[in-house]
Design a protein around this motif. Structure first.
Motif, PDB file in Angstrom:
ATOM      1  N   ALA A  11      -0.899  -0.937  -0.595  1.00 49.44           N
ATOM      2  CA  ALA A  11      -0.938   0.287  -0.976  1.00 49.44           C
ATOM      3  C   ALA A  11       0.753   0.085  -1.205  1.00 49.44           C
ATOM      4  CB  ALA A  11      -0.419   0.646   0.815  1.00 49.44           C
ATOM      5  N   LEU A  12       2.356  -1.020  -0.308  1.00 47.93           N
ATOM      6  CA  LEU A  12       3.258  -0.857  -0.446  1.00 47.93           C
ATOM      7  C   LEU A  12       3.725  -1.283  -2.043  1.00 47.93           C
ATOM      8  CD1 LEU A  12       6.045  -1.359   1.064  1.00 47.93           C
ATOM      9  CD2 LEU A  12       6.036  -4.237   0.587  1.00 47.93           C
ATOM     10  N   ALA A  13       2.891  -1.958  -2.762  1.00 46.88           N
ATOM     11  CA  ALA A  13       3.415  -2.442  -3.396  1.00 46.88           C
ATOM     12  C   ALA A  13       2.848  -0.369  -4.740  1.00 46.88           C
ATOM     13  CB  ALA A  13       1.964  -3.029  -4.273  1.00 46.88           C
ATOM     14  N   VAL A  14       2.079  -0.272  -4.029  1.00 43.00           N
ATOM     15  CA  VAL A  14       1.633   1.090  -5.248  1.00 43.00           C
ATOM     16  C   VAL A  14       2.151   2.137  -4.466  1.00 43.00           C
ATOM     17  CG1 VAL A  14       0.310   3.622  -4.515  1.00 43.00           C
ATOM     18  CG2 VAL A  14      -0.730   1.392  -4.713  1.00 43.00           C
ATOM     19  N   VAL A  15       3.222   2.231  -3.550  1.00 41.12           N
ATOM     20  CA  VAL A  15       4.976   2.965  -3.678  1.00 41.12           C
ATOM     21  C   VAL A  15       5.769   2.558  -3.967  1.00 41.12           C
ATOM     22  CG1 VAL A  15       6.451   3.908  -1.704  1.00 41.12           C
ATOM     23  CG2 VAL A  15       3.929   4.236  -1.118  1.00 41.12           C
ATOM     24  N   ILE A  16       6.061   1.101  -4.313  1.00 43.14           N
ATOM     25  CA  ILE A  16       7.099   1.272  -4.996  1.00 43.14           C
ATOM     26  C   ILE A  16       6.900   1.120  -6.441  1.00 43.14           C
ATOM     27  CG2 ILE A  16       8.281  -1.038  -5.816  1.00 43.14           C
ATOM     28  CD1 ILE A  16       7.605  -2.081  -3.372  1.00 43.14           C
ATOM     29  N   ILE A  17       5.680   0.870  -7.232  1.00 40.85           N
ATOM     30  CA  ILE A  17       5.550   1.414  -8.259  1.00 40.85           C
ATOM     31  C   ILE A  17       5.609   2.634  -8.765  1.00 40.85           C
ATOM     32  CG2 ILE A  17       4.032   1.047 -10.131  1.00 40.85           C
ATOM     33  CD1 ILE A  17       2.822  -1.358  -8.980  1.00 40.85           C
ATOM     34  N   ALA A  18       4.998   3.718  -7.885  1.00 38.93           N
ATOM     35  CA  ALA A  18       5.118   4.447  -8.088  1.00 38.93           C
ATOM     36  C   ALA A  18       6.513   6.131  -8.285  1.00 38.93           C
ATOM     37  CB  ALA A  18       4.343   5.291  -7.554  1.00 38.93           C
ATOM     38  N   LYS A  19       7.256   5.023  -7.488  1.00 40.91           N
ATOM     39  CA  LYS A  19       8.341   5.212  -7.490  1.00 40.91           C
ATOM     40  C   LYS A  19       9.195   5.105  -8.720  1.00 40.91           C
ATOM     41  CE  LYS A  19      10.984   6.793  -3.426  1.00 40.91           C
ATOM     42  NZ  LYS A  19      10.707   7.923  -3.546  1.00 40.91           N
ATOM     43  N   GLN A  25       2.214   9.473 -10.551  1.00 42.74           N
ATOM     44  CA  GLN A  25       2.687  10.897  -8.859  1.00 42.74           C
ATOM     45  C   GLN A  25       1.817  10.201  -8.061  1.00 42.74           C
ATOM     46  OE1 GLN A  25       1.911  12.339 -12.223  1.00 42.74           O
ATOM     47  NE2 GLN A  25       3.755  12.386 -12.815  1.00 42.74           N
ATOM     48  N   LEU A  26       2.116  10.047  -7.236  1.00 45.37           N
ATOM     49  CA  LEU A  26       1.807   9.788  -5.717  1.00 45.37           C
ATOM     50  C   LEU A  26       2.276  11.078  -4.527  1.00 45.37           C
ATOM     51  CD1 LEU A  26      -0.334   7.453  -4.420  1.00 45.37           C
ATOM     52  CD2 LEU A  26       1.596   6.912  -3.890  1.00 45.37           C
ATOM     53  N   ALA A  27       1.082  11.492  -4.186  1.00 44.88           N
ATOM     54  CA  ALA A  27       1.418  13.110  -3.139  1.00 44.88           C
ATOM     55  C   ALA A  27       1.120  11.922  -1.857  1.00 44.88           C
ATOM     56  CB  ALA A  27       0.559  13.535  -3.648  1.00 44.88           C
ATOM     57  N   ASP A  28       2.135  13.115  -0.735  1.00 43.65           N
ATOM     58  CA  ASP A  28       1.743  12.680   0.935  1.00 43.65           C
ATOM     59  C   ASP A  28       2.362  10.447   0.624  1.00 43.65           C
ATOM     60  OD1 ASP A  28       0.778  14.386   1.132  1.00 43.65           O
ATOM     61  OD2 ASP A  28      -1.144  14.454   1.067  1.00 43.65           O
ATOM     62  N   GLY A  29       3.347  10.299   0.141  1.00 47.87           N
ATOM     63  CA  GLY A  29       3.689   8.805   0.409  1.00 47.87           C
ATOM     64  C   GLY A  29       2.878   7.998   0.640  1.00 47.87           C
ATOM     65  N   PHE A  30       3.106   7.780   2.260  1.00 46.71           N
ATOM     66  CA  PHE A  30       2.367   6.081   2.372  1.00 46.71           C
ATOM     67  C   PHE A  30       0.520   5.944   2.566  1.00 46.71           C
ATOM     68  CE2 PHE A  30       1.664   2.301   4.331  1.00 46.71           C
ATOM     69  CZ  PHE A  30       1.951   0.909   3.779  1.00 46.71           C
ATOM     70  N   THR A  31       0.267   7.595   3.213  1.00 51.56           N
ATOM     71  CA  THR A  31      -0.740   7.812   4.315  1.00 51.56           C
ATOM     72  C   THR A  31      -1.703   7.880   2.464  1.00 51.56           C
ATOM     73  OG1 THR A  31      -0.034   9.147   5.249  1.00 51.56           O
ATOM     74  CG2 THR A  31      -2.584   9.354   4.422  1.00 51.56           C
ATOM     75  N   SER A  32      -1.248   8.645   1.612  1.00 47.76           N
ATOM     76  CA  SER A  32      -2.174   8.933  -0.072  1.00 47.76           C
ATOM     77  C   SER A  32      -2.602   6.934  -0.896  1.00 47.76           C
ATOM     78  CB  SER A  32      -1.308   9.403  -0.924  1.00 47.76           C
ATOM     79  OG  SER A  32      -1.677  10.590  -1.034  1.00 47.76           O
ATOM     80  N   ALA A  33      -1.162   6.227  -0.674  1.00 47.90           N
ATOM     81  CA  ALA A  33      -1.474   5.119  -1.198  1.00 47.90           C
ATOM     82  C   ALA A  33      -2.116   3.984  -0.367  1.00 47.90           C
ATOM     83  CB  ALA A  33       0.317   4.255  -1.205  1.00 47.90           C
ATOM     84  N   ILE A  34      -2.247   3.776   0.451  1.00 45.06           N
ATOM     85  CA  ILE A  34      -3.572   3.090   2.074  1.00 45.06           C
ATOM     86  C   ILE A  34      -4.625   3.846   1.350  1.00 45.06           C
ATOM     87  CG2 ILE A  34      -4.382   3.006   3.889  1.00 45.06           C
ATOM     88  CD1 ILE A  34      -1.779   2.783   5.149  1.00 45.06           C
ATOM     89  N   ILE A  35      -4.978   4.925   1.258  1.00 45.63           N
ATOM     90  CA  ILE A  35      -6.178   5.568   0.886  1.00 45.63           C
ATOM     91  C   ILE A  35      -6.842   5.056  -0.473  1.00 45.63           C
ATOM     92  CG2 ILE A  35      -7.535   7.764  -0.214  1.00 45.63           C
ATOM     93  CD1 ILE A  35      -5.992   9.248   2.469  1.00 45.63           C
ATOM     94  N   LEU A  36      -5.512   5.515  -1.615  1.00 39.05           N
ATOM     95  CA  LEU A  36      -5.704   4.395  -2.696  1.00 39.05           C
ATOM     96  C   LEU A  36      -5.941   2.943  -2.869  1.00 39.05           C
ATOM     97  CD1 LEU A  36      -5.212   5.124  -6.173  1.00 39.05           C
ATOM     98  CD2 LEU A  36      -3.420   4.485  -5.561  1.00 39.05           C
ATOM     99  N   ALA A  37      -5.086   2.461  -2.200  1.00 40.03           N
ATOM    100  CA  ALA A  37      -6.009   1.274  -2.061  1.00 40.03           C
ATOM    101  C   ALA A  37      -6.901   0.590  -1.689  1.00 40.03           C
ATOM    102  CB  ALA A  37      -4.272   0.464  -0.976  1.00 40.03           C
ATOM    103  N   ILE A  38      -7.173   1.483  -0.522  1.00 34.59           N
ATOM    104  CA  ILE A  38      -8.899   1.088  -0.241  1.00 34.59           C
ATOM    105  C   ILE A  38      -9.959   1.637  -1.104  1.00 34.59           C
ATOM    106  CG2 ILE A  38     -10.753   2.587   0.624  1.00 34.59           C
ATOM    107  CD1 ILE A  38      -8.412   2.848   3.159  1.00 34.59           C
ATOM    108  N   LEU A  39      -9.061   2.772  -2.347  1.00 35.17           N
ATOM    109  CA  LEU A  39     -10.467   2.663  -3.100  1.00 35.17           C
ATOM    110  C   LEU A  39     -10.608   1.869  -4.563  1.00 35.17           C
ATOM    111  CD1 LEU A  39     -12.285   5.119  -4.563  1.00 35.17           C
ATOM    112  CD2 LEU A  39      -9.816   6.382  -5.454  1.00 35.17           C
ATOM    113  N   LEU A  40      -9.794   1.960  -4.651  1.00 37.66           N
ATOM    114  CA  LEU A  40      -9.136   0.831  -6.158  1.00 37.66           C
ATOM    115  C   LEU A  40      -9.582  -0.490  -5.040  1.00 37.66           C
ATOM    116  CD1 LEU A  40      -5.229   0.286  -6.997  1.00 37.66           C
ATOM    117  CD2 LEU A  40      -7.268   1.341  -8.059  1.00 37.66           C
ATOM    118  N   ALA A  41      -9.884  -1.044  -3.774  1.00 34.05           N
ATOM    119  CA  ALA A  41     -10.458  -2.430  -3.543  1.00 34.05           C
ATOM    120  C   ALA A  41     -12.150  -2.365  -3.225  1.00 34.05           C
ATOM    121  CB  ALA A  41      -9.929  -3.006  -2.015  1.00 34.05           C
TER     122      ALA A  41
END
Length: 114
Positions: A11-19, A25-41
């Motif tokens: 999730a941290l990597a997703v936030v950094i890359i999206a920045k 585009q990543l909405a809602d910051g780290f919460t969306s990144a955690i959901i995206l990390a779970i979805l990608l897994a």
């Protein structure tokens, strides 16, 4: 515990890359990144093996480079499933998947080896 740590690092990597990557585009910051990390897994665990088996001949012909295309397709699928994450196109998804793999390998190497 190790799985949770890897999801948080992803999730941290997703936030950094999206920045820094235009077209992502990543909405809602780290919460969306955690959901995206779970979805990608989940997509990597269930959809990717099916795609790898179905595209095995072309993967062999391209000496494995087609796996990059499969990774980009997984990113595009995640963008379609999740409303808080958007990728502008295939090439952006390909670059996002390359950067995500690179950044994840760096972050995972910093984890404590048990």
């Amino acid at each position: 515990m190790n799985l949770i740590l890897k999801l948080l690092l992803s999730a941290l990597a997703v936030v950094i890359i999206a920045k820094f990557l235009p077209g992502v585009q990543l909405a809602d910051g780290f919460t969306s990144a955690i959901i995206l990390a779970i979805l990608l897994a989940v997509l990597d665990a269930f959809v990717k093996p099916i795609l790898v088996i179905l595209t095995l001949p072309i993967t062999i012909i391209t000496l494995g480079l087609f796996l990059l295309v499969i990774n980009a397709v997984i990113i595009l699928l995640a963008a379609n499933f999740m409303s808080g994450f958007a990728v502008s196109g295939f090439w952006t998804a390909l670059l996002f998947s390359l950067l995500l793999s690179f950044l994840q390998s760096i972050l995972y190497s910093l984890m404590d080896k048990d």
